[in-house]
Design a protein around this motif. Sequence first.
Motif, mmCIF file in Angstrom:
data_model
loop_
_atom_site.group_PDB
_atom_site.id
_atom_site.type_symbol
_atom_site.label_atom_id
_atom_site.label_comp_id
_atom_site.label_asym_id
_atom_site.label_seq_id
_atom_site.Cartn_x
_atom_site.Cartn_y
_atom_site.Cartn_z
ATOM 1 N N ALA A 155 0.853 -1.203 0.000
ATOM 2 C CA ALA A 155 0.000 0.000 0.000
ATOM 3 C C ALA A 155 0.881 1.241 0.000
ATOM 4 C CB ALA A 155 -0.879 0.007 1.254
ATOM 5 N N ARG A 156 0.256 2.358 -0.356
ATOM 6 C CA ARG A 156 0.934 3.651 -0.212
ATOM 7 C C ARG A 156 0.568 4.179 1.174
ATOM 8 N NH1 ARG A 156 -1.676 8.467 -1.350
ATOM 9 N NH2 ARG A 156 -0.227 10.117 -0.790
ATOM 10 N N ILE A 157 1.563 4.487 1.992
ATOM 11 C CA ILE A 157 1.290 4.936 3.366
ATOM 12 C C ILE A 157 1.932 6.307 3.589
ATOM 13 C CG2 ILE A 157 1.478 4.341 5.822
ATOM 14 C CD1 ILE A 157 1.827 1.411 4.988
ATOM 15 N N PRO A 158 1.122 7.376 3.515
ATOM 16 C CA PRO A 158 1.691 8.693 3.797
ATOM 17 C C PRO A 158 1.634 8.966 5.304
ATOM 18 C CG PRO A 158 -0.543 8.865 2.874
ATOM 19 C CD PRO A 158 -0.300 7.419 3.141
ATOM 20 N N LEU A 159 2.764 9.195 5.913
ATOM 21 C CA LEU A 159 2.781 9.463 7.361
ATOM 22 C C LEU A 159 2.707 10.967 7.586
ATOM 23 C CD1 LEU A 159 5.600 7.018 8.578
ATOM 24 C CD2 LEU A 159 3.135 6.713 8.792
ATOM 25 N N GLU A 160 1.766 11.361 8.403
ATOM 26 C CA GLU A 160 1.594 12.786 8.713
ATOM 27 C C GLU A 160 2.800 13.323 9.504
ATOM 28 O OE1 GLU A 160 -2.301 12.938 10.522
ATOM 29 O OE2 GLU A 160 -1.489 14.502 11.830
ATOM 30 N N ILE A 161 3.362 12.435 10.358
ATOM 31 C CA ILE A 161 4.550 12.767 11.168
ATOM 32 C C ILE A 161 5.543 11.627 10.920
ATOM 33 C CG2 ILE A 161 5.407 13.047 13.549
ATOM 34 C CD1 ILE A 161 2.540 13.720 14.390
ATOM 35 N N PRO A 162 6.834 11.945 10.770
ATOM 36 C CA PRO A 162 7.785 10.833 10.527
ATOM 37 C C PRO A 162 8.077 10.042 11.803
ATOM 38 C CG PRO A 162 8.951 12.931 10.577
ATOM 39 C CD PRO A 162 7.502 13.261 10.757
ATOM 40 N N THR A 163 7.090 9.257 12.235
ATOM 41 C CA THR A 163 7.236 8.501 13.490
ATOM 42 C C THR A 163 8.306 7.413 13.346
ATOM 43 O OG1 THR A 163 6.116 6.767 14.795
ATOM 44 C CG2 THR A 163 5.048 7.366 12.753
ATOM 45 N N VAL A 164 9.142 7.301 14.370
ATOM 46 C CA VAL A 164 10.271 6.361 14.302
ATOM 47 C C VAL A 164 9.781 4.916 14.440
ATOM 48 C CG1 VAL A 164 12.447 5.672 15.381
ATOM 49 C CG2 VAL A 164 11.882 8.098 15.168
ATOM 50 N N THR A 165 9.156 4.584 15.573
ATOM 51 C CA THR A 165 8.702 3.194 15.731
ATOM 52 C C THR A 165 7.564 2.875 14.760
ATOM 53 O OG1 THR A 165 7.386 3.893 17.631
ATOM 54 C CG2 THR A 165 9.452 2.777 18.115
ATOM 55 N N GLY A 166 6.792 3.896 14.366
ATOM 56 C CA GLY A 166 5.737 3.678 13.359
ATOM 57 C C GLY A 166 6.360 3.242 12.038
#
Length: 420
Positions: A155-166
């Motif tokens: 999938a394409r996953i755009p992260l709103e915040i560049p979370t490390v563990t995410g």
Amino acid sequence: MDKIIVKGEKRLSGEVEISGSKNSALPILASTLLSAGDHTLLNVPNLADVTTILKLLQGLGAKVTKEKSGCTVSCSSLSSCEAPYDLVKTMRASILVLGPLVSRFREARVSLPGGCAIGARPINLHLMGLERMGAEIQIEHGYVEVKAKKGLHGARIPLEIPTVTGTENLMMAAVLAEGTTVIENAAREPEICDLAQFLIKRGAQIRGAGTGTLVIEGVPRLNGGEYTIMPDRIEAGTFLIAGAITQGDLLVKSVDYSTLEALIGKLTEAGIEVKPDGEGIRLRVSSRVKAVDIKTMPYPGFPTDMQAQMMSLMVISKGLSVITETIFESRFTHVSELKRMGADIKIQGNHAIVQGVKQLSGAPVMASDLRASACLILAGLAAEGETEISRIYHLDRGYDRIEEKLSQLGAEIRRVKDRP
Ligand code: EPU
């Protein structure tokens, strides 16, 4: 409960060896769940958080053998897909087993981590990414239950915040998913690259680690493998500040200079001599350090995990420093303790305005989280008289033998048992 007593005003000098990285060891250990093979991990730090994740893996059915500075983990026959509250409540990073479990077993049940001293710390982005990969998510009785009956897909996953563990959780989920996953605005921390390298060594197809876009082509299975955990850049940074705060002369060994550039840039701006030296970093201080402004940012910016330690240096610097915390909403709990030692700090929203003072005085203080504990030890190293730091169990989560290492450099520091 143990406490640490530091007698300040001793100039540190000599060499210190940095241990393996906590924040790299945790996802790398969680990633062993992705395959049935044997994994041998070297340079694993001796920390309470590592013990917690090993317990968690054992609870899932993994076989773990601890060796000197390393361990072997085999996840060939797992018996459970559940990470229980008892372990997750002691370490939020337990959430890192979620991605690997769902990816390999199509289901997982993980206690929802609560907030902690430094902020609310939601996991909505981890869950959004898994949903985009086809997982169904339910939150019930304090647990997040994830099912992917047909397996995960790319999938394409755009992260709103560049979370490390995410980013780590989703990268681990994607390596065995069918098709291509693109994680946009991915975290770029060196620990992400370390995890990606270990996964690639085991057969994963990952491009772009260390950039904001990760492209992962799913593969049917991963192998086991051997890997050496990267050095802990935050431990190294903490020792650099220990050198700076005591006007010392240190060689911080076994650390990658490039992973600490934001901190080194600020130390240099403060008038401290810091340069690469073989496989380490040499630091020398010859005069009182100058105040500099700091703003925490995702990597390659100034790390939030160094904000508290840098503040301990700024409180005795010459001039006014503005320290801005942009990652976590309550990561200033060390401020009131530093003030008890004579620091002049005012909080305005997410800014700490620090007016440098000439001298701190030792006092009994209380640690509230891992990096705040380190900050108070550093302040104690500079202060006149004795500083007693209680609640240091936080420290043992993330610093491998810190009193021993500081003592070897000339610090007067000891651990004592608190009242029974
Ligand atoms: N965030 C969300 N939603 C999410 C995930 C994060 O809003 O789904 C927010 C957080 O609330 C925070 C920001 O995003 O405001 C960044 O949080 P991140 O997810 O990157 O933090 P983390 O992955 O939980 C790791 C480290 C922390 C370190 C941070 C930031 C590990 C095991 N932990 O936490 O390390 O401070 O990244 O660099 O890697 C420490 O070692 O002392 C420590 C706290």
